[in-house]
Structures are given as structure tokens and as C-alpha cells.
Design a protein around this motif. Structure first.
Motif, PDB file in Angstrom:
ATOM      1  N   VAL A 220       0.844  -1.188   0.000  1.00 34.11           N
ATOM      2  CA  VAL A 220       0.000   0.000   0.000  1.00 34.11           C
ATOM      3  C   VAL A 220       0.882   1.242   0.000  1.00 34.11           C
TER       4      VAL A 220
ATOM      5  N   LEU B  70       1.739   3.138  -8.691  1.00 36.28           N
ATOM      6  CA  LEU B  70       0.597   2.236  -8.863  1.00 36.28           C
ATOM      7  C   LEU B  70       0.537   1.730 -10.290  1.00 36.28           C
TER       8      LEU B  70
ATOM      9  N   ASP C 142       0.298  -1.974  -4.959  1.00 35.67           N
ATOM     10  CA  ASP C 142      -0.938  -2.670  -5.326  1.00 35.67           C
ATOM     11  C   ASP C 142      -2.159  -1.787  -5.115  1.00 35.67           C
ATOM     12  N   LEU C 143      -2.098  -0.922  -4.133  1.00 32.24           N
ATOM     13  CA  LEU C 143      -3.176   0.031  -3.882  1.00 32.24           C
ATOM     14  C   LEU C 143      -2.599   1.258  -3.202  1.00 32.24           C
TER      15      LEU C 143
ATOM     16  N   SER D 213     -12.199   2.758  -5.006  1.00 30.65           N
ATOM     17  CA  SER D 213     -13.198   2.114  -4.157  1.00 30.65           C
ATOM     18  C   SER D 213     -14.372   3.064  -3.962  1.00 30.65           C
TER      19      SER D 213
ATOM     20  N   ILE E 223      -9.922   4.702  -2.046  1.00 29.06           N
ATOM     21  CA  ILE E 223      -8.739   3.842  -2.114  1.00 29.06           C
ATOM     22  C   ILE E 223      -8.528   3.493  -3.579  1.00 29.06           C
TER      23      ILE E 223
ATOM     24  N   VAL F 191      -6.784   1.533  -6.873  1.00 25.60           N
ATOM     25  CA  VAL F 191      -6.115   0.319  -7.342  1.00 25.60           C
ATOM     26  C   VAL F 191      -5.787   0.508  -8.818  1.00 25.60           C
TER      27      VAL F 191
ATOM     28  N   LEU G 179     -10.514  -4.661  -6.275  1.00 26.00           N
ATOM     29  CA  LEU G 179     -11.460  -3.589  -5.989  1.00 26.00           C
ATOM     30  C   LEU G 179     -12.715  -4.135  -5.310  1.00 26.00           C
TER      31      LEU G 179
ATOM     32  N   ILE H 142     -12.004  -4.839  -1.666  1.00 26.31           N
ATOM     33  CA  ILE H 142     -11.902  -3.604  -0.876  1.00 26.31           C
ATOM     34  C   ILE H 142     -13.288  -3.023  -0.609  1.00 26.31           C
TER      35      ILE H 142
END
Length: 270
Positions: free
Chosen positions: A48, A99, A105-106, A124, A231, A233, A241, A244
């Protein structure tokens, strides 16, 4: 005698060979004993990215650990989603590129969901609502956003504050002073290098609460639209996604989100 002896030796050698061969077969696979299944591969830890210079959302404590509201939210979401995460401090200037290249990854870093950003990444469901807030010295006559037109204004580079001030003063205006973080811009306000700072309300309010001697006040403007943090991705990562979004829905439903919000902002989630 010589011939008989040779025959005897050959027979003995053959018998020994057959015995050894039989032993070898028994060691390779004992009858009735199932071979152990291969161990399952360990789940990959998701990285992250976060710019840890934006308290109370993300910052580093005295141990160098990344902490904050955003961090607690993602930890809770990850637990619900059954995924493991680790947080890596990532400068804002390169956070979106990290990213896109797959180094992260996020992302969770008080990122406002915008149509422009949606073109290169997926978001998200929103987890926080923010608005821009103006910080000025206590004796400043500024009462609304339009009043900063003739002032030197500090912003964090590449943020929504940078964008709205750029629209008001002109993106290339020399009156705009850009910084790597909002706290740096606010320190410049305290030092007199700028006359106003425009940034997300949560960060400005937190800084002022912890720097009461700075002689600041805040000015809100009804013209600032509400912003939603999400958030991020990588574009097209629908599987992650979905996890999350499900995790976010779960922590809001069971009260976890409300507890996290109250622990950082002292009030109930709006």
C-alpha cells in the motif's frame, strides 16, 4: 572347480542386486502410505502506497511506523477482505506512477476521487468526505475564497488545493507557492512567506489544533464543493477492488469505521 566357483559368484551377485533393487523400491513408495500434499503457496502481501506527511490521515510516528486514519481504515478493510497488507511511505509526486508501474498494489493517501484520476486508476467506494479550507493569520481580513486573489498562497503540489487555487489565480501564477506537503505550506504561513494556505479541511484543522501558538484562523467558503476520498487500485483490477469495497461495507455495517473515525477526529462520522 573354477567354472563352478564363477557360476556361484555370478549367482550371488545377481541375488544381491535383486535384493538391493527390491529395497530401493520399498524406500521410494511404501505401500498404503499416501504422499504428503504440497504445501499451499503463501498469500502475497499487498503493498500500500501512502504519502505519510498528511496527519491525521497518514504520518510517521517516532518509531518510523506509518499511522493515521487512512491506515487504520485500510487495516480494518484488509482484515475483513482476508488480505495482508504492508504500508510503504511514497512521495506524493510519484505515488500514482508507482501504482501504474505495479510497484504498489493500492494507494491510500487522502486521494480525492476525480473524473481525471478515474481515467488512469480505479477507486473504491468513498470512505471520507472533505472540503477545502483556507488558513490565514488571525488578523487577516480574508473572509471568503475570492479574497485571496491578491495574496501569495501556499498549496501542496498536485493536490485539490493546488487545482482550485490555480483556477482562481491562474495555474502559472507566481503568487502560488507549491510545497511537498501541507504542513510545510502552513509553516511558511507562520513564517510570513505566504499569506494564505488552501488545503483539505482535516489536515488544516489537525495542524492548527496541534500548533495553537501559530496565530492562525480558518476560513470556509460555501463555494468549495465536497470531495470524496477513495482507495485507488490499478486500472482494471476488478478482483481487488471488489474485495476492498466489500471490506469497506463490512466495517461501516459493524461499527468499526465509526470507532476509527471517532478515535482520530473526536466526533461521529458524518
Amino acid at each position: 572347480m573354477l567354472i563352478d566357483r564363477r557360476i556361484t559368484l555370478i549367482a550371488a551377485a545377481l541375488a544381491t542386486g535383486l535384493a538391493l533393487a527390491g529395497c530401493g523400491k520399498q524406500e521410494a513408495a511404501a505401500p498404503g502410505v499416501a504422499s504428503a500434499p504440497p504445501a499451499p503457496a503463501a498469500a502475497r502481501v499487498l503493498v500500500v502506497g501512502t504519502d505519510a506527511a498528511y496527519a491525521p490521515f497518514e504520518s510517521q510516528n517516532e518509531k518510523g511506523e506509518v499511522v493515521g486514519f487512512d491506515i487504520d481504515v485500510v487495516k480494518a478493510v484488509a482484515q475483513k477482505a482476508g488480505i495482508e497488507v504492508k504500508f510503504v511511505n511514497t512521495p506524493w509526486e510519484g505515488i500514482f506512477n508507482s501504482l501504474d508501474q505495479g510497484d504498489r498494489d493500492l494507494l491510500v493517501s487522502s486521494i480525492t476521487i476525480t473524473d481525471e484520476r478515474r481515467q488512469t486508476m480505479d477507486f473504491s467506494q468513498p470512505y471520507f468526505e472533505a472540503r477545502q479550507l483556507i488558513a490565514v493569520k488571525s488578523d487577516s481580513p480574508v473572509a471568503k475564497f475570492d479574497d485571496i486573489k491578491s495574496l501569495k498562497v501556499g498549496v501542496q503540489n498536485g493536490t485539490t488545493g493546488d487545482e482550485v487555487v490555480g483556477k482562481l489565480l491562474g495555474k502559472s501564477s507566481t503568487a502560488i507557492k507549491r510545497f511537498e506537503s501541507t504542513p510545510l505550506a502552513l509553516k511558511e504561513l507562520e513564517a510570513g512567506g505566504v499569506q494564505a494556505v488552501v488545503a483539505d479541511n482535516g489536515v488544516v484543522a489537525h495542524y492548527l489544533a496541534n500548533n495553537a501558538g501559530g496565530g492562525f484562523k480558518t476560513v470556509s467558503d460555501a463555494g468549495f464543493p465536497a470531495e470524496q476520498y477513495g482507495i485507488a487500485v490499478k486500472k482494471g483490477n476488478a478482483e481487488l477492488l471488489a474485495k476492498i469495497d466489500k471490506g469497506l461495507a463490512d466495517i461501516k455495517a459493524d461499527g468499526t469505521y465509526a470507532k476509527i473515525y471517532a478515535s482520530h477526529f473526536g466526533t461521529e462520522a458524518k
